[in-house]
Design an enzyme around this catalytic site. Structure first.
Site, PDB file in Angstrom:
ATOM      1  N   ASP A 175      20.641  -9.849  26.960  1.00 45.03           N
ATOM      2  CA  ASP A 175      19.784  -8.677  26.774  1.00 45.03           C
ATOM      3  C   ASP A 175      20.702  -7.497  26.486  1.00 45.03           C
ATOM      4  O   ASP A 175      21.519  -7.105  27.335  1.00 45.03           O
ATOM      5  CB  ASP A 175      18.962  -8.425  28.055  1.00 45.03           C
ATOM      6  CG  ASP A 175      18.019  -7.229  27.912  1.00 45.03           C
ATOM      7  OD1 ASP A 175      18.196  -6.417  26.972  1.00 45.03           O
ATOM      8  OD2 ASP A 175      17.113  -7.100  28.743  1.00 45.03           O
ATOM      9  N   ASN A 182      22.114  -9.444  15.177  1.00 46.34           N
ATOM     10  CA  ASN A 182      20.790  -9.497  14.544  1.00 46.34           C
ATOM     11  C   ASN A 182      19.689  -8.821  15.367  1.00 46.34           C
ATOM     12  O   ASN A 182      18.784  -8.214  14.790  1.00 46.34           O
ATOM     13  CB  ASN A 182      20.414 -10.969  14.320  1.00 46.34           C
ATOM     14  CG  ASN A 182      18.940 -11.149  14.044  1.00 46.34           C
ATOM     15  OD1 ASN A 182      18.457 -10.876  12.948  1.00 46.34           O
ATOM     16  ND2 ASN A 182      18.188 -11.578  15.061  1.00 46.34           N
ATOM     17  N   TYR A 226      13.746   4.186  14.228  1.00 47.12           N
ATOM     18  CA  TYR A 226      14.323   2.931  13.718  1.00 47.12           C
ATOM     19  C   TYR A 226      15.341   3.212  12.621  1.00 47.12           C
ATOM     20  O   TYR A 226      16.484   2.727  12.665  1.00 47.12           O
ATOM     21  CB  TYR A 226      13.194   2.050  13.184  1.00 47.12           C
ATOM     22  CG  TYR A 226      13.646   0.743  12.562  1.00 47.12           C
ATOM     23  CD1 TYR A 226      14.019  -0.340  13.354  1.00 47.12           C
ATOM     24  CD2 TYR A 226      13.675   0.582  11.165  1.00 47.12           C
ATOM     25  CE1 TYR A 226      14.410  -1.541  12.769  1.00 47.12           C
ATOM     26  CE2 TYR A 226      14.065  -0.609  10.587  1.00 47.12           C
ATOM     27  CZ  TYR A 226      14.431  -1.675  11.395  1.00 47.12           C
ATOM     28  OH  TYR A 226      14.828  -2.864  10.814  1.00 47.12           O
ATOM     29  N   LYS A 237      19.467   2.577  12.707  1.00 46.33           N
ATOM     30  CA  LYS A 237      20.155   1.652  11.790  1.00 46.33           C
ATOM     31  C   LYS A 237      21.213   2.385  10.957  1.00 46.33           C
ATOM     32  O   LYS A 237      22.230   1.794  10.593  1.00 46.33           O
ATOM     33  CB  LYS A 237      19.134   0.939  10.901  1.00 46.33           C
ATOM     34  CG  LYS A 237      18.228  -0.035  11.661  1.00 46.33           C
ATOM     35  CD  LYS A 237      18.973  -1.259  12.181  1.00 46.33           C
ATOM     36  CE  LYS A 237      18.014  -2.334  12.695  1.00 46.33           C
ATOM     37  NZ  LYS A 237      18.690  -3.560  13.143  1.00 46.33           N
ATOM     38  N   THR A 265       7.776 -11.398  10.021  1.00 46.29           N
ATOM     39  CA  THR A 265       8.150 -11.763  11.401  1.00 46.29           C
ATOM     40  C   THR A 265       7.258 -10.974  12.352  1.00 46.29           C
ATOM     41  O   THR A 265       6.444 -10.153  11.920  1.00 46.29           O
ATOM     42  CB  THR A 265       9.622 -11.381  11.696  1.00 46.29           C
ATOM     43  OG1 THR A 265       9.734  -9.952  11.593  1.00 46.29           O
ATOM     44  CG2 THR A 265      10.605 -12.050  10.753  1.00 46.29           C
TER      45      THR A 265
HETATM   46  P1  NAP Z   1      11.711 -10.101  15.505  1.00 53.35           P
HETATM   47  O1  NAP Z   1      11.044 -11.320  15.003  1.00 53.35           O
HETATM   48  O2  NAP Z   1      10.937  -9.100  16.257  1.00 53.35           O
HETATM   49  O3  NAP Z   1      12.962 -10.598  16.395  1.00 53.35           O
HETATM   50  C1  NAP Z   1      13.776  -9.662  17.038  1.00 53.35           C
HETATM   51  C2  NAP Z   1      14.734 -10.388  17.956  1.00 53.35           C
HETATM   52  O4  NAP Z   1      15.516  -9.405  18.658  1.00 53.35           O
HETATM   53  C3  NAP Z   1      14.016 -11.230  19.025  1.00 53.35           C
HETATM   54  O5  NAP Z   1      14.743 -12.392  19.303  1.00 53.35           O
HETATM   55  C4  NAP Z   1      14.041 -10.302  20.234  1.00 53.35           C
HETATM   56  O6  NAP Z   1      13.949 -10.959  21.481  1.00 53.35           O
HETATM   57  C5  NAP Z   1      15.415  -9.702  20.053  1.00 53.35           C
HETATM   58  N1  NAP Z   1      15.602  -8.531  20.887  1.00 53.35           N
HETATM   59  C6  NAP Z   1      14.828  -7.419  20.977  1.00 53.35           C
HETATM   60  N2  NAP Z   1      15.303  -6.596  21.896  1.00 53.35           N
HETATM   61  C7  NAP Z   1      16.403  -7.191  22.423  1.00 53.35           C
HETATM   62  C8  NAP Z   1      17.339  -6.844  23.439  1.00 53.35           C
HETATM   63  N3  NAP Z   1      17.226  -5.717  24.162  1.00 53.35           N
HETATM   64  N4  NAP Z   1      18.358  -7.702  23.686  1.00 53.35           N
HETATM   65  C9  NAP Z   1      18.489  -8.830  22.989  1.00 53.35           C
HETATM   66  N5  NAP Z   1      17.628  -9.242  22.062  1.00 53.35           N
HETATM   67  C10 NAP Z   1      16.602  -8.418  21.786  1.00 53.35           C
HETATM   68  O7  NAP Z   1      12.420  -9.290  14.340  1.00 53.35           O
HETATM   69  P2  NAP Z   1      13.098  -9.751  12.963  1.00 53.35           P
HETATM   70  O8  NAP Z   1      12.213  -9.295  11.876  1.00 53.35           O
HETATM   71  O9  NAP Z   1      13.519 -11.155  13.018  1.00 53.35           O
HETATM   72  O10 NAP Z   1      14.372  -8.768  12.948  1.00 53.35           O
HETATM   73  C11 NAP Z   1      15.709  -9.220  13.088  1.00 53.35           C
HETATM   74  C12 NAP Z   1      16.627  -8.129  12.590  1.00 53.35           C
HETATM   75  O11 NAP Z   1      16.376  -7.891  11.209  1.00 53.35           O
HETATM   76  C13 NAP Z   1      16.433  -6.785  13.295  1.00 53.35           C
HETATM   77  O12 NAP Z   1      17.692  -6.180  13.528  1.00 53.35           O
HETATM   78  C14 NAP Z   1      15.642  -5.980  12.285  1.00 53.35           C
HETATM   79  O13 NAP Z   1      15.837  -4.587  12.427  1.00 53.35           O
HETATM   80  C15 NAP Z   1      16.212  -6.501  10.988  1.00 53.35           C
HETATM   81  N6  NAP Z   1      15.332  -6.310   9.817  1.00 53.35           N
HETATM   82  C16 NAP Z   1      14.129  -6.924   9.748  1.00 53.35           C
HETATM   83  C17 NAP Z   1      13.333  -6.741   8.629  1.00 53.35           C
HETATM   84  C18 NAP Z   1      11.998  -7.416   8.478  1.00 53.35           C
HETATM   85  O14 NAP Z   1      11.321  -7.168   7.456  1.00 53.35           O
HETATM   86  N7  NAP Z   1      11.580  -8.265   9.417  1.00 53.35           N
HETATM   87  C19 NAP Z   1      13.780  -5.920   7.579  1.00 53.35           C
HETATM   88  C20 NAP Z   1      15.014  -5.290   7.690  1.00 53.35           C
HETATM   89  C21 NAP Z   1      15.791  -5.512   8.812  1.00 53.35           C
HETATM   90  P3  NAP Z   1      12.515 -11.207  22.208  1.00 53.35           P
HETATM   91  O15 NAP Z   1      11.907 -12.426  21.564  1.00 53.35           O
HETATM   92  O16 NAP Z   1      12.875 -11.425  23.638  1.00 53.35           O
HETATM   93  O17 NAP Z   1      11.686  -9.981  21.986  1.00 53.35           O
END
Ligand code: NAP
Length: 251
Positions: free
Chosen positions: A66, A93, A173, A177, A208
């Protein structure tokens, strides 16, 4: 069966229990034969993926992590040190998006919004990366870090009204970033003496939990590809870049 850790590549993926992180972990294990450490807040969620990969003959372990907990970070680093003695690849990530994007979604009080967003997206990443530097310095070959950011953090794009997401509200956000990008560039400097390969990647819009599984997004597997490409590039891979699948992103 666990691989010989003197020859395998050891990679930690944070937030690997779901979404893009999960897809990154699977691709590193299956397509590249890496030993993958699955970081997840809920240990059981990471264990489920580790079990799935191991039962298919790939090498994976799970680690409770965490980013908002110093104790969790310290325990995770100690575990990696004791199990492997080094880290070759770090994928930062994990991240959260708490901004209210629609008028009907209740907004958090501003201080809470920024404190929670920054605690995970930047402070936690800084604490983890810093604590892992001694193990990254022992990497086989050049240590590699990918910071998962977003094109929404681009200062150049934020000043361009033609940008497709110009009107999407991501005050906390986006700021977190942009700070992450600067953090990453500092690791380019800090790991230069060991030839570190440190890059910033945007996965594009991905369906996601974070995006409410938007129908405009790609699959997590597609979102993971560019990140995995950067993490697995050879010794002469890119360094100090900010890019997406389509190419460089303006700072
Ligand atoms: P997601 O499905 O919400 O997954 C986020 C992950 O981060 C989950 O495993 C979550 O764990 C974990 N997390 C959150 N808070 C945490 C903490 N305090 N300590 C450790 N782990 C933590 O999001 P995603 O879309 O896959 O995003 C992954 C990355 O890609 C992020 O950095 C996001 O900003 C970036 N991103 C995403 C998009 C998009 O379109 N999805 C676009 C640009 C960038 P839990 O399951 O326990 O909540």
């Amino acid at each position: 069966m666990a691989k010989d850790i003197s020859t395998t590549t050891i990679a930690l993926v944070t937030g690997a229990n779901k979404g893009i992180g999960r897809a990154i972990a699977i691709q590193l294990a299956k397509d590249h034969g890496y030993t993958v450490i699955i970081g997840s807040r809920q240990l059981s969620a990471g264990e489920a993926l580790a079990f799935e990969l191991k039962s298919q003959g790939y090498d994976a372990t799970s680690l409770q992590l965490d980013l908002t907990s110093d104790e969790s970070i310290a325990n995770a680093v100690t575990t990696i040190e004791q199990q492997y003695g080094r880290l070759d690849v770090l994928i930062n990530n994990a991240g959260i998006f708490l901004d209210s994007t629609t008028p009907d979604a209740p907004a958090l009080p501003t201080r809470e919004l920024f404190e929670r967003t920054f605690a995970t997206n930047i402070i936690g990443v800084a604490c983890l990366t810093d604590a892992l530097v001694p193990l990254l310095r022992k990497a086989h070959g050049k240590p590699r870090i990918v910071f998962v950011s977003t094109s929404m953090s681009s200062l150049t794009n934020a000043t361009n009204k033609g940008t497709i997401y110009y009107n999407i509200n991501g005050t906390a956000y986006d700021s977190s970033k942009t700070a992450l990008n600067m953090l990453a560039l500092n690791y380019v400097r800090l790991l230069e003496d060991v030839g570190g390969r440190i890059n910033i990647a945007c996965p594009g819009l991905v369906a996601t939990d974070m995006t409410g599984h938007t129908s405009f997004g790609t699959t997590p597997e597609e979102g993971a590809e560019h990140i995995v490409g950067l993490a697995t590039a050879g010794e002469e891979g890119q360094n100090g870049t900010f890019s997406g699948k389509q190419g460089p992103i303006p700072w």
